[in-house]
Write a protein that holds these residues in place. Sequence first.
Motif, PDB file in Angstrom:
ATOM      1  N   GLY A 156      -3.457   5.508   1.657  1.00 37.87           N
ATOM      2  CA  GLY A 156      -3.148   5.996   0.322  1.00 37.87           C
ATOM      3  C   GLY A 156      -2.858   4.857  -0.635  1.00 37.87           C
ATOM      4  O   GLY A 156      -2.235   3.859  -0.253  1.00 37.87           O
ATOM      5  N   ASP A 157      -3.337   4.994  -1.879  1.00 29.30           N
ATOM      6  CA  ASP A 157      -3.078   4.020  -2.936  1.00 29.30           C
ATOM      7  C   ASP A 157      -2.719   4.764  -4.213  1.00 29.30           C
ATOM      8  O   ASP A 157      -3.413   5.697  -4.604  1.00 29.30           O
ATOM      9  N   ALA A 158      -1.626   4.358  -4.847  1.00 30.61           N
ATOM     10  CA  ALA A 158      -1.206   4.963  -6.105  1.00 30.61           C
ATOM     11  C   ALA A 158      -1.528   4.021  -7.257  1.00 30.61           C
ATOM     12  O   ALA A 158      -1.715   2.813  -7.061  1.00 30.61           O
ATOM     13  N   ILE A 159      -1.575   4.565  -8.465  1.00 32.97           N
ATOM     14  CA  ILE A 159      -1.969   3.787  -9.628  1.00 32.97           C
ATOM     15  C   ILE A 159      -0.998   2.650  -9.913  1.00 32.97           C
ATOM     16  O   ILE A 159      -1.371   1.617 -10.474  1.00 32.97           O
ATOM     17  N   ASN A 160       0.263   2.800  -9.479  1.00 38.03           N
ATOM     18  CA  ASN A 160       1.257   1.743  -9.736  1.00 38.03           C
ATOM     19  C   ASN A 160       1.251   0.658  -8.662  1.00 38.03           C
ATOM     20  O   ASN A 160       2.059  -0.258  -8.695  1.00 38.03           O
ATOM     21  N   GLY A 161       0.366   0.768  -7.667  1.00 41.97           N
ATOM     22  CA  GLY A 161       0.269  -0.246  -6.632  1.00 41.97           C
ATOM     23  C   GLY A 161       0.912   0.120  -5.311  1.00 41.97           C
ATOM     24  O   GLY A 161       0.860  -0.650  -4.354  1.00 41.97           O
ATOM     25  N   THR A 162       1.518   1.295  -5.246  1.00 41.56           N
ATOM     26  CA  THR A 162       2.096   1.757  -3.971  1.00 41.56           C
ATOM     27  C   THR A 162       0.966   1.959  -2.953  1.00 41.56           C
ATOM     28  O   THR A 162      -0.083   2.507  -3.282  1.00 41.56           O
ATOM     29  N   HIS A 163       1.218   1.543  -1.720  1.00 38.67           N
ATOM     30  CA  HIS A 163       0.161   1.570  -0.715  1.00 38.67           C
ATOM     31  C   HIS A 163       0.717   1.961   0.644  1.00 38.67           C
ATOM     32  O   HIS A 163       1.858   1.635   0.986  1.00 38.67           O
ATOM     33  N   ALA A 164      -0.089   2.689   1.436  1.00 36.66           N
ATOM     34  CA  ALA A 164       0.269   3.039   2.811  1.00 36.66           C
ATOM     35  C   ALA A 164      -1.002   3.072   3.649  1.00 36.66           C
ATOM     36  O   ALA A 164      -2.041   3.549   3.191  1.00 36.66           O
TER      37      ALA A 164
ATOM     38  N   ASP B  87       5.983  11.372 -17.270  1.00 35.97           N
ATOM     39  CA  ASP B  87       7.246  11.795 -17.884  1.00 35.97           C
ATOM     40  C   ASP B  87       8.441  11.111 -17.227  1.00 35.97           C
ATOM     41  O   ASP B  87       9.579  11.525 -17.430  1.00 35.97           O
ATOM     42  N   ASN B  88       8.151  10.094 -16.438  1.00 37.94           N
ATOM     43  CA  ASN B  88       9.198   9.324 -15.759  1.00 37.94           C
ATOM     44  C   ASN B  88       9.993  10.158 -14.756  1.00 37.94           C
ATOM     45  O   ASN B  88      11.185   9.925 -14.537  1.00 37.94           O
ATOM     46  N   GLN B  89       9.302  11.139 -14.144  1.00 39.91           N
ATOM     47  CA  GLN B  89       9.930  11.991 -13.152  1.00 39.91           C
ATOM     48  C   GLN B  89       9.279  11.736 -11.780  1.00 39.91           C
ATOM     49  O   GLN B  89       8.086  11.447 -11.712  1.00 39.91           O
ATOM     50  N   PRO B  90      10.066  11.854 -10.688  1.00 33.66           N
ATOM     51  CA  PRO B  90       9.473  11.663  -9.362  1.00 33.66           C
ATOM     52  C   PRO B  90       8.346  12.661  -9.104  1.00 33.66           C
ATOM     53  O   PRO B  90       8.487  13.851  -9.380  1.00 33.66           O
ATOM     54  N   ALA B  91       7.236  12.174  -8.609  1.00 38.79           N
ATOM     55  CA  ALA B  91       6.088  13.025  -8.315  1.00 38.79           C
ATOM     56  C   ALA B  91       5.347  12.464  -7.115  1.00 38.79           C
ATOM     57  O   ALA B  91       5.337  11.255  -6.873  1.00 38.79           O
ATOM     58  N   GLU B  92       4.725  13.361  -6.381  1.00 40.22           N
ATOM     59  CA  GLU B  92       3.970  12.929  -5.208  1.00 40.22           C
ATOM     60  C   GLU B  92       2.724  12.186  -5.644  1.00 40.22           C
ATOM     61  O   GLU B  92       1.896  12.712  -6.387  1.00 40.22           O
ATOM     62  N   ALA B  93       2.610  10.931  -5.177  1.00 34.90           N
ATOM     63  CA  ALA B  93       1.452  10.111  -5.550  1.00 34.90           C
ATOM     64  C   ALA B  93       0.261  10.393  -4.647  1.00 34.90           C
ATOM     65  O   ALA B  93      -0.886  10.457  -5.098  1.00 34.90           O
ATOM     66  N   PHE B  94       0.517  10.534  -3.373  1.00 37.28           N
ATOM     67  CA  PHE B  94      -0.539  10.897  -2.424  1.00 37.28           C
ATOM     68  C   PHE B  94       0.102  11.445  -1.164  1.00 37.28           C
ATOM     69  O   PHE B  94       1.268  11.192  -0.861  1.00 37.28           O
TER      70      PHE B  94
END
Length: 255
Positions: A74-82, A47-54
């Motif tokens: 952690g890896d998010a579906i959009n490619g965010t990584h930590a 919904d284009n709202q900020p949400a916790e990815a991991f």
Amino acid sequence: MTKYLFAAPLRKTLALLALAAVASPGWSQDVGLSTRTHAIAWTLDFDNQPAEAFDYSDSATTSGLGNDYSTSIGDAINGTHANCQAGGSLGWITASSSTSYPAHGSYDFSLYAKCIAEVHSRDRILASAPGVPAGTMMKYTVTVDTNAYSNVIDPSLTPDAVVARLLVTVADDKHKADASINNTDTSVEPLRLKRTFQVPAGSYFDIDAMLKTKAKSFAGEGASSASATADYARVRVRSETPNANLTGVSGHSYR
């Protein structure tokens, strides 16, 4: 680490230290390695709202001479990584953190990836030497050496990307040293912490060596990444008294 000790004297030394440790209430909770890591990221949901990815965390505690490691990835579906890692063994510790965030098109500081890694090496040493009467003041020096490097996006956003800290406690006296970096490139910066102090023979002093790394990436016009690393830090103990004890109640030699 090489120990230049013969087997029989070593067994005798460790036996005496073990007996001394039993007579020192609470030492077993203080001696050992502890680690913790935490990886967290916020991205946009469907919904284009900020949400916790991991949000992943890990911790571990090891008494005595065992190795100890914590890892949070952690890896998010959009490619965010930590990726956060911390560990080592008594007197020999390391920590690292890295994050990345894909191109977002515009800046939004509510969308980010953050990683924290922390490790403590704690031990206790009995101040003593052959022929030195109890109560005689002895001079000891504790040093911690590490190579640190960081690559932060904005130093004001990550003021302490790498922190190294040394705390030596003698009775009620605390001797503290710390250093930190937040460089915007990956150049290596040697860090040395050093404390010299007096302690009566027959008394204990506690050593707490700590490394902490932090990395944080934000949503922006282009992809962003950050990293912070403290290579294996070595803890050493020296004394001006000949043949002074440099072995902790853990059995680790800090020569």
